[in-house]
Design an enzyme around this catalytic site. Structure first.
Site, PDB file in Angstrom:
ATOM      1  N   ARG A  43      -0.335  -5.297   4.926  1.00  0.00           N
ATOM      2  CA  ARG A  43      -1.453  -5.845   4.156  1.00  0.00           C
ATOM      3  C   ARG A  43      -1.487  -7.358   4.274  1.00  0.00           C
ATOM      4  O   ARG A  43      -0.451  -7.982   4.541  1.00  0.00           O
ATOM      5  CB  ARG A  43      -1.225  -5.436   2.679  1.00  0.00           C
ATOM      6  CG  ARG A  43      -2.294  -5.804   1.723  1.00  0.00           C
ATOM      7  CD  ARG A  43      -1.890  -5.427   0.295  1.00  0.00           C
ATOM      8  NE  ARG A  43      -2.997  -5.627  -0.624  1.00  0.00           N
ATOM      9  CZ  ARG A  43      -2.905  -5.564  -1.943  1.00  0.00           C
ATOM     10  NH1 ARG A  43      -1.755  -5.277  -2.511  1.00  0.00           N
ATOM     11  NH2 ARG A  43      -3.961  -5.775  -2.706  1.00  0.00           N
ATOM     12  N   TYR A  93      -3.818  -1.915   5.354  1.00  0.00           N
ATOM     13  CA  TYR A  93      -4.357  -1.599   4.019  1.00  0.00           C
ATOM     14  C   TYR A  93      -5.863  -1.881   3.970  1.00  0.00           C
ATOM     15  O   TYR A  93      -6.650  -1.049   3.515  1.00  0.00           O
ATOM     16  CB  TYR A  93      -3.598  -2.451   3.003  1.00  0.00           C
ATOM     17  CG  TYR A  93      -4.029  -2.345   1.565  1.00  0.00           C
ATOM     18  CD1 TYR A  93      -3.426  -1.430   0.700  1.00  0.00           C
ATOM     19  CD2 TYR A  93      -5.001  -3.203   1.041  1.00  0.00           C
ATOM     20  CE1 TYR A  93      -3.796  -1.367  -0.644  1.00  0.00           C
ATOM     21  CE2 TYR A  93      -5.371  -3.146  -0.296  1.00  0.00           C
ATOM     22  CZ  TYR A  93      -4.775  -2.217  -1.134  1.00  0.00           C
ATOM     23  OH  TYR A  93      -5.142  -2.158  -2.458  1.00  0.00           O
ATOM     24  N   GLY A 124       0.802  -1.226   0.000  1.00  0.00           N
ATOM     25  CA  GLY A 124       0.000   0.000   0.000  1.00  0.00           C
ATOM     26  C   GLY A 124       0.832   1.271   0.000  1.00  0.00           C
ATOM     27  O   GLY A 124       0.301   2.361   0.282  1.00  0.00           O
ATOM     28  N   HIS A 170      11.407   1.117   2.263  1.00  0.00           N
ATOM     29  CA  HIS A 170      11.049  -0.295   2.442  1.00  0.00           C
ATOM     30  C   HIS A 170      12.051  -0.967   3.386  1.00  0.00           C
ATOM     31  O   HIS A 170      12.021  -2.187   3.557  1.00  0.00           O
ATOM     32  CB  HIS A 170      11.092  -1.034   1.102  1.00  0.00           C
ATOM     33  CG  HIS A 170       9.934  -0.749   0.186  1.00  0.00           C
ATOM     34  ND1 HIS A 170       8.636  -0.625   0.621  1.00  0.00           N
ATOM     35  CD2 HIS A 170       9.873  -0.601  -1.168  1.00  0.00           C
ATOM     36  CE1 HIS A 170       7.841  -0.400  -0.419  1.00  0.00           C
ATOM     37  NE2 HIS A 170       8.564  -0.376  -1.507  1.00  0.00           N
ATOM     38  N   SER A 183       0.598  -9.680  -5.477  1.00  0.00           N
ATOM     39  CA  SER A 183       1.004  -8.385  -6.025  1.00  0.00           C
ATOM     40  C   SER A 183       2.505  -8.396  -6.345  1.00  0.00           C
ATOM     41  O   SER A 183       2.943  -7.942  -7.407  1.00  0.00           O
ATOM     42  CB  SER A 183       0.679  -7.295  -4.992  1.00  0.00           C
ATOM     43  OG  SER A 183       0.887  -6.025  -5.535  1.00  0.00           O
ATOM     44  N   ARG A 192      -2.345  -2.168 -10.221  1.00  0.00           N
ATOM     45  CA  ARG A 192      -2.750  -3.394 -10.913  1.00  0.00           C
ATOM     46  C   ARG A 192      -4.247  -3.594 -10.771  1.00  0.00           C
ATOM     47  O   ARG A 192      -5.001  -3.288 -11.673  1.00  0.00           O
ATOM     48  CB  ARG A 192      -1.946  -4.588 -10.366  1.00  0.00           C
ATOM     49  CG  ARG A 192      -2.000  -5.838 -11.218  1.00  0.00           C
ATOM     50  CD  ARG A 192      -1.227  -6.961 -10.560  1.00  0.00           C
ATOM     51  NE  ARG A 192      -1.777  -7.321  -9.263  1.00  0.00           N
ATOM     52  CZ  ARG A 192      -2.682  -8.266  -9.061  1.00  0.00           C
ATOM     53  NH1 ARG A 192      -3.145  -8.963 -10.069  1.00  0.00           N
ATOM     54  NH2 ARG A 192      -3.138  -8.527  -7.836  1.00  0.00           N
ATOM     55  N   LYS A 193      -4.705  -4.075  -9.619  1.00  0.00           N
ATOM     56  CA  LYS A 193      -6.135  -4.355  -9.421  1.00  0.00           C
ATOM     57  C   LYS A 193      -6.665  -3.734  -8.133  1.00  0.00           C
ATOM     58  O   LYS A 193      -7.831  -3.388  -8.044  1.00  0.00           O
ATOM     59  CB  LYS A 193      -6.338  -5.868  -9.287  1.00  0.00           C
ATOM     60  CG  LYS A 193      -6.543  -6.621 -10.569  1.00  0.00           C
ATOM     61  CD  LYS A 193      -6.935  -8.037 -10.171  1.00  0.00           C
ATOM     62  CE  LYS A 193      -7.339  -8.893 -11.349  1.00  0.00           C
ATOM     63  NZ  LYS A 193      -7.652 -10.266 -10.874  1.00  0.00           N
ATOM     64  N   THR A 237       2.166   3.110  -2.451  1.00  0.00           N
ATOM     65  CA  THR A 237       1.767   4.130  -3.422  1.00  0.00           C
ATOM     66  C   THR A 237       0.551   4.898  -2.899  1.00  0.00           C
ATOM     67  O   THR A 237       0.482   6.127  -2.987  1.00  0.00           O
ATOM     68  CB  THR A 237       1.418   3.452  -4.772  1.00  0.00           C
ATOM     69  OG1 THR A 237       2.460   2.534  -5.095  1.00  0.00           O
ATOM     70  CG2 THR A 237       1.262   4.459  -5.878  1.00  0.00           C
ATOM     71  N   TRP A 238      -0.376   4.174  -2.360  1.00  0.00           N
ATOM     72  CA  TRP A 238      -1.598   4.775  -1.815  1.00  0.00           C
ATOM     73  C   TRP A 238      -1.258   5.679  -0.626  1.00  0.00           C
ATOM     74  O   TRP A 238      -1.729   6.814  -0.532  1.00  0.00           O
ATOM     75  CB  TRP A 238      -2.545   3.648  -1.400  1.00  0.00           C
ATOM     76  CG  TRP A 238      -3.944   4.058  -1.062  1.00  0.00           C
ATOM     77  CD1 TRP A 238      -4.540   5.264  -1.317  1.00  0.00           C
ATOM     78  CD2 TRP A 238      -4.922   3.248  -0.411  1.00  0.00           C
ATOM     79  NE1 TRP A 238      -5.834   5.239  -0.866  1.00  0.00           N
ATOM     80  CE2 TRP A 238      -6.098   4.013  -0.310  1.00  0.00           C
ATOM     81  CE3 TRP A 238      -4.923   1.944   0.087  1.00  0.00           C
ATOM     82  CZ2 TRP A 238      -7.257   3.516   0.290  1.00  0.00           C
ATOM     83  CZ3 TRP A 238      -6.082   1.451   0.669  1.00  0.00           C
ATOM     84  CH2 TRP A 238      -7.234   2.230   0.766  1.00  0.00           C
TER      85      TRP A 238
END
Ligand code: PAP
Length: 319
Positions: free
Chosen positions: A152, A218, A74, A130, A160, A284-285, A76-77
């Site tokens: 997550r 997440y 998560g 990270h 992912s 992606r999704k 990027t979010w």
């Protein structure tokens, strides 16, 4: 955040040191990706060089805030949300830089853009990483910098990760069996892995430093975005006023940063976050439980048992 430019640039001894590290070539990626074990985690050679430099040269400021995560959890979010929160006085959903800039380029990564991080920041910065907790540059810990840790469901992280890793080396799914990818991840061979040690490191630290490490799940962010974005803003020192809440600022930020919105922007459909990776791969999704399309019963049992063994005691629900 400070460090002098003369401190940057790879010293020969860093390159020599990397040659001595344990190596693992990922067979499921057809030998196109080699990981090195530095301290307690696996990563790419280029990243480890930056990590060593960061550990040697970074001087964190007490007001710096770090957005920490295991990849594909998560990040990027979180970057988008934090950027929208901290710039909301200047920008809204009609003119935010997020409309034309990929979130990764709005908030730098410590170990990928070290020079840029240091050069572009003032006294107080938001930086993502990270890195496992125990490998963070000591000055971050000594400065008591705040950290937001997003995590997550591990099975969705694996799926992912599988897609990002194979797309990064341009391997189609038929040439990259998911079972093999799962097996390597399960044995800890993943970038910044093992995954469970990453979570455990931050979790243990948060037990002692509750006020400076904020855990965010997440799935919770998806389920209850308003409550969690409000908590996030408070934690990072940008609380919403009652007037802002009444005016729907929280909802506007959530909408701006939503997967539906960001993934449909031109920059995120066709741009590149760095020279190698297409932005679209970070969008992606974003579906919960996509893992159900990939995992066999045997894999479910194996990963559930492992996570229980590694993280059961701390009670984090990752299933
Ligand atoms: P990174 O570590 O490589 O930066 P990260 O952003 O942590 O990746 O994770 C990417 C995941 O977040 C993707 O999940 P998926 O593979 O299951 O689809 C991505 O789709 C999802 N994601 C990206 N942006 C958002 C968003 N705005 N809201 C929710 N999920 C998102």
């Amino acid at each position: 955040m400070e460090a002098t430019r003369t401190q940057l640039g790879y010293a020969r001894d860093i390159e020599e040191m990397i040659k001595t590290l344990p190596q693992h070539t990922c067979s499921w990626l057809k030998g196109k990706s080699t990981l090195f074990k530095y301290q307690d985690f696996w990563s790419y050679e280029e990243i480890i060089k930056e990590v060593v430099l960061a550990q040697q040269s970074l001087k964190a400021h007490p007001t710096d805030v770090f957005l920490c995560s295991y990849p594909k959890s998560g990040t990027t979010w979180l970057k988008a949300l934090v950027f929208a929160i901290i710039t909301r006085e200047k920008f809204d959903e009609s003119n935010s830089p997020l409309l034309t800039t990929m979130p990764h380029n709005c908030i730098p990564f410590l170990e990928v853009e070290l020079e840029q991080t240091i050069a572009s920041q003032g006294n107080s910065s938001f930086v993502a990483t990270h890195l496992p907790y125990n490998s963070l540059p000591k000055s971050i810990l000594a400065s008591n910098c705040k950290m937001v840790y997003i995590y997550r469901n591990v099975k969705d992280v694996i799926v992912s990760y599988y897609h990002m890793a194979r797309e990064a080396v341009k391997l189609p799914m038929e040439d990259a069996p998911f079972e093999e990818a799962f097996d390597e991840f399960y044995h800890g061979f993943s970038v910044y892995g093992p995954h469970w040690d990453h979570i455990l490191g931050y979790w243990k630290a948060s037990m002692e430093r509750r006020e400076i490490i904020f855990f965010l799940k997440y799935e919770d962010l998806k389920k209850e975005p308003s409550i969690n974005v409000k908590k996030l803003a408070e934690f990072i020192g940008y609380p919403f006023t009652i007037e802002e809440e009444k005016a729907g600022v929280i909802e506007s930020i959530i909408k701006l940063c939503s997967f539906e919105n960001l993934s449909n922007l031109e920059v995120n459909k066709n741009g590149y976050a760095n020279e190698m990776i297409e932005n679209r791969l970070f969008f992606r999704k974003a579906k919960d439980e996509d893992w159900k399309n990939y995992f066999t019963d045997e894999m479910i049992e194996k990963i559930d048992n492992l996570i229980y063994e590694k993280l059961g005691a701390i009670g984090l629900v990752l299933k």
